[in-house]
Design an enzyme around this catalytic site. Structure first.
Site, PDB file in Angstrom:
ATOM      1  N   GLU A 201      40.600  39.300  37.316  1.00 13.81           N
ATOM      2  CA  GLU A 201      40.485  40.755  37.240  1.00 13.81           C
ATOM      3  C   GLU A 201      41.832  41.435  37.001  1.00 13.81           C
ATOM      4  O   GLU A 201      41.969  42.647  37.173  1.00 13.81           O
ATOM      5  CB  GLU A 201      39.814  41.298  38.502  1.00 13.81           C
ATOM      6  CG  GLU A 201      38.360  40.848  38.602  1.00 13.81           C
ATOM      7  CD  GLU A 201      37.641  41.365  39.845  1.00 13.81           C
ATOM      8  OE1 GLU A 201      38.314  41.879  40.765  1.00 13.81           O
ATOM      9  OE2 GLU A 201      36.406  41.239  39.899  1.00 13.81           O
ATOM     10  N   LYS A 333      26.737  47.559  41.250  1.00 13.28           N
ATOM     11  CA  LYS A 333      26.966  46.780  40.036  1.00 13.28           C
ATOM     12  C   LYS A 333      25.650  46.766  39.260  1.00 13.28           C
ATOM     13  O   LYS A 333      24.699  46.092  39.681  1.00 13.28           O
ATOM     14  CB  LYS A 333      27.330  45.337  40.387  1.00 13.28           C
ATOM     15  CG  LYS A 333      28.726  45.141  40.970  1.00 13.28           C
ATOM     16  CD  LYS A 333      28.900  43.702  41.449  1.00 13.28           C
ATOM     17  CE  LYS A 333      30.309  43.413  41.890  1.00 13.28           C
ATOM     18  NZ  LYS A 333      30.401  42.162  42.683  1.00 13.28           N
TER      19      LYS A 333
HETATM   20  P1  PGA Z   1      32.096  38.877  40.640  1.00  8.56           P
HETATM   21  O1  PGA Z   1      32.877  39.359  41.928  1.00  8.56           O
HETATM   22  O2  PGA Z   1      32.077  39.947  39.621  1.00  8.56           O
HETATM   23  O3  PGA Z   1      32.878  37.655  40.209  1.00  8.56           O
HETATM   24  O4  PGA Z   1      30.715  38.492  41.125  1.00  8.56           O
HETATM   25  C1  PGA Z   1      33.334  40.626  42.122  1.00  8.56           C
HETATM   26  C2  PGA Z   1      33.162  41.014  43.556  1.00  8.56           C
HETATM   27  O5  PGA Z   1      32.846  40.177  44.426  1.00  8.56           O
HETATM   28  O6  PGA Z   1      33.291  42.195  43.863  1.00  8.56           O
HETATM   29 ZN    ZN Z   2      32.704  41.868  46.065  1.00 10.21          ZN
END
Ligand code: PGA
Ligand code: ZN
Length: 415
Positions: A201, A333
């Site tokens: 990230e 998400k």
């Molecule tokens: P991921 O993790 O996008 O790799 O699932 C991001 C998070 O745990 O916030």
């Molecule tokens: Zn997370």
């Protein structure tokens, strides 16, 4: 209103180089496009991202099963369009067409419709959700470990910063960037032989312990905050599922020499929170242990205790955790549930329950910036989209553009 005139998919690549689906939709011939992100530390209750066969199979399913039902359809709203997608899929977890297929189709159609009307997507979203558009505070990862980084990086997944009282969105974005830069200087001084490598990230991924990482981030945030006259809070995404050892039933932090049971880990998190004055803690415990979250909430009443894998953007799980007093914030998400409509159902549960919705990227991203429109249009007070890297900065830059209409100083507050 306008008619969906085409809906086609293609396989493209995300920031990790993995394949993902991109959908191009046209409404009355005007095009919109969106790609799905990908998680690596996923919650068990997330929807299926793809039908069996992955992104290629998703493109086929879109062509053979989804497009024939939707081309010719009168597009009126994302809520109605997304319900049709659920109906076409016919399962509770998008296992026929894939949540990523549905999400990319949903956002592509909305984007096309917005382009046809000459409106930015956030405005259309806000009109449907009834939210007054406001800019979210950017919460960004400056140091990464766990599944997002290589061997030797700290076990806790994300070390985050968030400006708490920025005057404008520019100032907020810049504050995070400056902390990232300052942290690089601190790490090159403190960690010999560390060539400033980064995790998935865009945060640094140094070979240091959890506490050394937290300490460096705290110092960087403090210094930049003092220079800019902005209060910058520090947070963690523990991503507890990835540090838990099932066989010994311990939370394992090898870099600290710690092998802790549930109680021990609870105490340890409280200790870290007090030491670093944490304003935000995400997924501190396993996703099937909301009671541990609730105990932590009692001990840290002024900290945002946020559920990610715990609630996976599902309304009913958020409502349940709010009832239990387990969380006062939830990660949002969109591809955990597979559509904008289901995402809004989750955000709405947060807003009704007095919790902070945190619109969030995934570790595998594209340069698409619809997450920023979603955050503004759905009333998410915080956006977690990383700090640096093209696919992360794309979301920040989109907020800057949106701010020209919404007002650069209309930035949300969480404290
Ligand atoms: P991921 O993790 O996008 O790799 O699932 C991001 C998070 O745990 O916030
Ligand atoms: Zn997370």
């Amino acid at each position: 209103m306008g008619r969906i005139t085409s809906l086609v998919g293609r396989v493209v690549f995300d920031s990790r180089g993995d394949k993902t689906i991109e959908v191009e939709a046209a409404v009355d011939g005007v095009k919109g496009r969106a790609a799905a992100p990908a998680g690596k530390s996923r919650g068990r209750r997330e929807v299926e991202p793809y039908p069996a066969g992955g992104p290629e199979a998703a493109v086929k399913v879109l062509r053979e099963k989804v497009a024939p039902r939707l081309v010719g359809h009168e597009y009126a709203s994302f809520i109605e369009f997304d319900q049709l997608l659920q109906e076409i899929d016919g399962t509770p977890n998008f296992s026929n067409i894939g949540g990523n297929t549905a999400l990319a189709a949903s956002v592509a159609a909305l984007t096309a419709y917005a382009a046809l009307r000459g409106d930015p997507p956030y405005k259309l979203i806000a009109r449907e959700t009834g939210q007054e558009p406001a800019l979210p505070l950017p919460l960004g990862n400056v140091l990464g470990g766990g599944k997002h980084a290589g061997q030797g990086a700290p076990e806790i997944q994300e070390y985050l910063v968030i400006p708490l009282n920025p005057k404008t969105i520019h100032e907020a974005v810049e504050a995070n960037i400056r902390v990232h830069r300052r942290l690089g200087e601190i790490l090159s001084r403190r960690v010999s032989g560390f060539p400033l490598g980064k995790g998935d990230e865009g945060g640094y991924a140094p070979p240091i312990s959890v506490e050394a990482a937290l300490d460096a981030v705290k110092e960087a945030a403090q210094r930049v905050g003092d220079e800019m006259g902005v209060r910058i809070g520090v947070g963690l995404d523990v991503a507890a599922g990835s540090i838990y050892d099932e066989s010994s039933r311990r939370y394992v932090l090898k870099s600290q020499g710690l092998y802790l049971d549930r109680e021990g880990f609870l105490n340890y998190i409280v200790e870290l929170a007090e030491k670093a004055n944490l304003v935000y803690i995400e997924d501190p415990f396993l996703e099937d242990d909301p009671d541990a979250f609730a105990e932590l909430r009692k001990q840290l009443p002024n900290t945002l205790i946020c559920g990610d894998d715990l609630v996976v953007t599902r309304r009913e799980l958020i409502e349940d955790c709010l009832k239990k007093g387990a969380i006062n914030a939830a990660i949002i998400k969109p591809n955990q549930v597979g559509s904008l409509y289901l995402t809004w159902r989750a955000v709405d549960a947060c807003l009704k329950g007095g919790a902070v919705p945190v619109a969030s990227h995934r570790s595998g991203e594209t340069t698409d910036a619809y997450l920023s429109h979603l955050a503004v249009g759905m009333g998410c007070k915080v956006i977690k989209a990383g700090v640096l890297g093209g696919e992360r900065i794309a979301k920040a830059n989109e907020l800057v553009r949106i701010s020209e209409e919404v007002g650069a100083s209309k930035v949300s507050r969480i404290v």
